[in-house]
Design a protein around this motif. Sequence first.
Motif, mmCIF file in Angstrom:
data_model
loop_
_atom_site.group_PDB
_atom_site.id
_atom_site.type_symbol
_atom_site.label_atom_id
_atom_site.label_comp_id
_atom_site.label_asym_id
_atom_site.label_seq_id
_atom_site.Cartn_x
_atom_site.Cartn_y
_atom_site.Cartn_z
ATOM 1 N N GLU A 217 0.813 -1.215 0.000
ATOM 2 C CA GLU A 217 0.000 0.000 0.000
ATOM 3 C C GLU A 217 0.852 1.273 0.000
ATOM 4 O OE1 GLU A 217 -3.202 0.158 -0.584
ATOM 5 O OE2 GLU A 217 -3.217 -2.030 -0.723
ATOM 6 N N ASP A 218 2.063 1.178 0.534
ATOM 7 C CA ASP A 218 2.966 2.343 0.502
ATOM 8 C C ASP A 218 3.414 2.667 -0.927
ATOM 9 O OD1 ASP A 218 3.130 2.761 3.313
ATOM 10 O OD2 ASP A 218 4.520 1.066 3.478
ATOM 11 N N VAL A 219 3.566 1.650 -1.721
ATOM 12 C CA VAL A 219 4.125 1.827 -3.063
ATOM 13 C C VAL A 219 3.044 1.969 -4.125
ATOM 14 C CG1 VAL A 219 5.904 0.960 -4.656
ATOM 15 C CG2 VAL A 219 6.006 0.329 -2.246
ATOM 16 N N LYS A 220 1.861 1.426 -3.807
ATOM 17 C CA LYS A 220 0.767 1.404 -4.801
ATOM 18 C C LYS A 220 0.530 2.751 -5.481
ATOM 19 C CE LYS A 220 -4.128 0.382 -5.425
ATOM 20 N NZ LYS A 220 -4.414 1.716 -5.994
ATOM 21 N N PRO A 221 0.406 3.868 -4.703
ATOM 22 C CA PRO A 221 0.137 5.141 -5.399
ATOM 23 C C PRO A 221 1.225 5.497 -6.411
ATOM 24 C CG PRO A 221 0.057 5.408 -2.986
ATOM 25 C CD PRO A 221 0.502 4.013 -3.252
ATOM 26 N N TYR A 222 2.446 5.062 -6.133
ATOM 27 C CA TYR A 222 3.539 5.387 -7.047
ATOM 28 C C TYR A 222 3.536 4.473 -8.274
ATOM 29 C CZ TYR A 222 4.846 8.633 -3.495
ATOM 30 O OH TYR A 222 4.809 9.684 -2.628
ATOM 31 N N TYR A 223 3.181 3.216 -8.063
ATOM 32 C CA TYR A 223 2.996 2.344 -9.231
ATOM 33 C C TYR A 223 1.926 2.961 -10.146
ATOM 34 C CZ TYR A 223 5.472 -1.890 -7.432
ATOM 35 O OH TYR A 223 6.386 -2.818 -7.006
ATOM 36 N N ASP A 224 0.842 3.458 -9.520
ATOM 37 C CA ASP A 224 -0.241 4.071 -10.316
ATOM 38 C C ASP A 224 0.301 5.234 -11.144
ATOM 39 O OD1 ASP A 224 -1.946 2.293 -9.140
ATOM 40 O OD2 ASP A 224 -2.983 3.753 -7.868
ATOM 41 N N LYS A 225 1.098 6.071 -10.493
ATOM 42 C CA LYS A 225 1.638 7.245 -11.203
ATOM 43 C C LYS A 225 2.588 6.831 -12.320
ATOM 44 C CE LYS A 225 1.844 10.298 -7.149
ATOM 45 N NZ LYS A 225 2.523 11.518 -6.706
ATOM 46 N N VAL A 226 3.412 5.827 -12.040
ATOM 47 C CA VAL A 226 4.364 5.358 -13.057
ATOM 48 C C VAL A 226 3.590 4.808 -14.263
ATOM 49 C CG1 VAL A 226 6.179 3.682 -13.586
ATOM 50 C CG2 VAL A 226 6.215 4.902 -11.409
ATOM 51 N N ASP A 227 2.547 4.024 -13.979
ATOM 52 C CA ASP A 227 1.720 3.480 -15.069
ATOM 53 C C ASP A 227 1.232 4.604 -15.982
ATOM 54 O OD1 ASP A 227 1.967 1.030 -13.866
ATOM 55 O OD2 ASP A 227 -0.146 0.811 -13.312
ATOM 56 N N LYS A 228 0.715 5.664 -15.352
ATOM 57 C CA LYS A 228 0.094 6.730 -16.148
ATOM 58 C C LYS A 228 1.139 7.591 -16.863
ATOM 59 C CE LYS A 228 -3.778 7.246 -12.984
ATOM 60 N NZ LYS A 228 -4.411 8.196 -12.072
ATOM 61 N N LEU A 229 2.240 7.837 -16.215
ATOM 62 C CA LEU A 229 3.268 8.689 -16.830
ATOM 63 C C LEU A 229 3.975 7.970 -17.987
ATOM 64 C CD1 LEU A 229 5.054 11.370 -16.623
ATOM 65 C CD2 LEU A 229 6.701 9.918 -15.425
ATOM 66 N N ILE A 230 4.278 6.702 -17.764
ATOM 67 C CA ILE A 230 5.154 5.990 -18.705
ATOM 68 C C ILE A 230 4.380 5.064 -19.633
ATOM 69 C CG2 ILE A 230 6.998 4.263 -18.822
ATOM 70 C CD1 ILE A 230 8.213 5.614 -16.347
#
Lengths: 575, 232
Positions: free
Chosen positions: A143-156
């Motif tokens: 859960e700590d990393v999930k928001p960042y995975y989400d952002k990486v998905d959308k950016l890249i």
Amino acid sequence: MSFQIKKQSTKYDVCIVGSGAGGGMAAKLLADAGFKIALLEAGPDFDPANKEQRTQLRWPWESPRRGASTTRPFGDFDMAYGGWELEGEPYTQNANTEFAWFRSRMLGGRTNHWGRISLRFGPLDFKRKDFDGKGDNWPIVYEDVKPYYDKVDKLIGVFGTKENIPNEPDGFFLPPPKPRLHELYIKKGANKAGVPMIPSRLSILTKPVNKERGACFFCNQCSRSCMAYADFSSSSVLVKPAVKTGNVDLYVNAMVREVLTNGEGEATGVSYIDKDDLRDYEIKAKVVILAASACSSARILLNSKSAQHPNGLANSSGVVGKYLHDSTGSSRMGFIPQLVDRERYNEDGVGGMHLYTPWWLNDSKDLGFTRGYHIEYWGGMSMPAYGFGFNTQALKEITGDTSRNAYGTGLKKDVKKFYGATFGMAGRGESIPRKENYCEIDSNTVDKYGIPVLKFNYSWSDEEVKQARHMQDTFEEVMHNMGAVPLGDKPGKEKNYGLENPGKIIHEVGTTRMGKDPKSSVVNEFNQAHDVPNLFVMDGGPFVSQADKNPTWTILALAWRATDYLTEQLKKGNL
Amino acid sequence: MDRRESLKALVLGGVGSSLFLSSCVTDKKSPIAAGDIIEEREGYGRTPAEEERDEDLYSETFFSEEEMATISILSDIIIPEDEESVSATEAGVPEFIEFIVKDIPEHQIPMRGGLMWINRESNKRFEAAFNEISKENQMEIIDNMAYPRAFEENSPGPVFFRNIRNLVVTGYFTSEPGFKYLDYRGNTPNVWDGVPAHVLEKHGMKYDEDLLKVAMDPVTRNEVMDWNKYEV
């Protein structure tokens, strides 16, 4: 796009060492936030759209060796400058160690040729010790990393499908490409054997995510780096826009020797050798981020010795270089008789498999090993290169045809007939990180710049060997169920079931692992060195364990998380 | 022509002067667009060190003229001209073999030794070098090498023949005429929309309905992804 300064008196906000996934991500975010950045890369500038450098869409006959792997380990057209051996930059091994270290020296580093397999770590992957008692837990949860995975998905951008598999979290997925024919054959056999196959998750743009990058045009050559920037490489996707902000000074051919410190134990910058004039330079910065790759960053830290840091910088724990671990790998080739004499069409698709097998046995307790693996697949009507057509007779005999065409028109026809009927499976598994597997400084050996080199000590344990055996058994079962014929001999115990030497899968991580306890870890959960608050490590080094997932997506997510934290600290004036 | 110029000519040898891209690539942001012609005048993406190495290899000659003549004879026996395609020599196979033995030196001794073996065999049987004997006599030696009896499989002649056959075949099928003969269709911008329907049917396969619902749509594939409508 490169902006090079040989000598300067500027004090940067942040100096980043390495332009791969972690360094590129930090550079992009910090440049967007308005900080002044020095980005150092040990290799030359690179742009896949540069005519001088482009290998994409080239034909084998453009290479006099027809793409053979003489100078580049994955063939002439692979886009990695470097390889297992670099001229003048050796590494050494302890007895009984056969570690292979792949280094790519170029803007974007190894992200220019990687497989683009972009898998999130699942909840289990951060807490494996809780389930099998081995290795260590991460100090953070999914859960700590999930928001960042989400952002990486959308950016890249990453394509895939929502599958609701507990330890294979879904993300923001672009639409997947339809499977190829051999993949449908494999899927039939896999499903009969109880092995799942789902659309792969690759960072390739089946649809654009912004107006700066084009959509994939299906040439199957992501390993050559895309001139339309339709796949993820750090140089094209992160560094390029970062430099555009005007906040980044890019130093290429800059080989970092050590991190500089002051009397108070703070980092003050780095010292590097300009490979063009072979002179030493210094860069001053408020914050230093190492993202040179797990082993290179560990090497820089261990070489940054001072009276205050006699074991190397950020190494009061003594674990810098320790817990080095790579993915396991074992593979098998096969032959699909139904694909003999197949109809021709352009089967390239994206660069890599359209379907893969995620680990499916998390609930099995009796395997003899505790960590999983995923299976990657290749095959189909791919582009011939050096080695094509060797030993067609063997395939013919498998089909029961005992006639022999040793030369002549018959031989030519045989080669044509059997084209596109072979395929392969490769397991990529999680190994258990151990303190006994490490890299350290070899004080007797320096490279051509006079920098002491790394010495490796690494062995597989029974866990990894048993996992490889399971891979081989699975490959045969799937092949049997799909009506395919395994090629060559099944590697047995004497060959460790085909288990590749450590380093060969190029997922080496763990050398500066994160943790809550400064006595047993190098960085905290925000990739910040326990001992040196203005020093961060943002490559694969901070991984506590690496799952059976390719590390890049997690390097990116953690680098984003760490950079958010760093930005906050800088704004608060804490650094 | 100086050395570098002649190198260039060699590197470009046999390469089509331009590469036409299909009209499928419509994204204006892409550096390549419909109708663009990419001029093939820039080598093949070498680093300076790689370029230098190529140049060194080109400046050396490994095989003698006589050896090259034998290689050419063998190449055209292994892959002859027929109604469907050109011969190995016309596809540039002997030149490829000359380069590859310099590039991968492990090939050198087996190839040179094999050529020596052939001449010895030829002298023994016909009292002349292989290049000078009749086609019929050449074929007699070749057939012994190409179709050995079981106990001879690992003797020098058959082993050499397998080696050179591999190089001829790989050299041929990685050449432009070889690609034409193979009917290779890839390495060009296109839109992958799955296996052609009639091929799927022929193999008794079909796509999963659920996958078809979410798979890439060729019509909308150039539109920037809108995450607002996306639910995880």
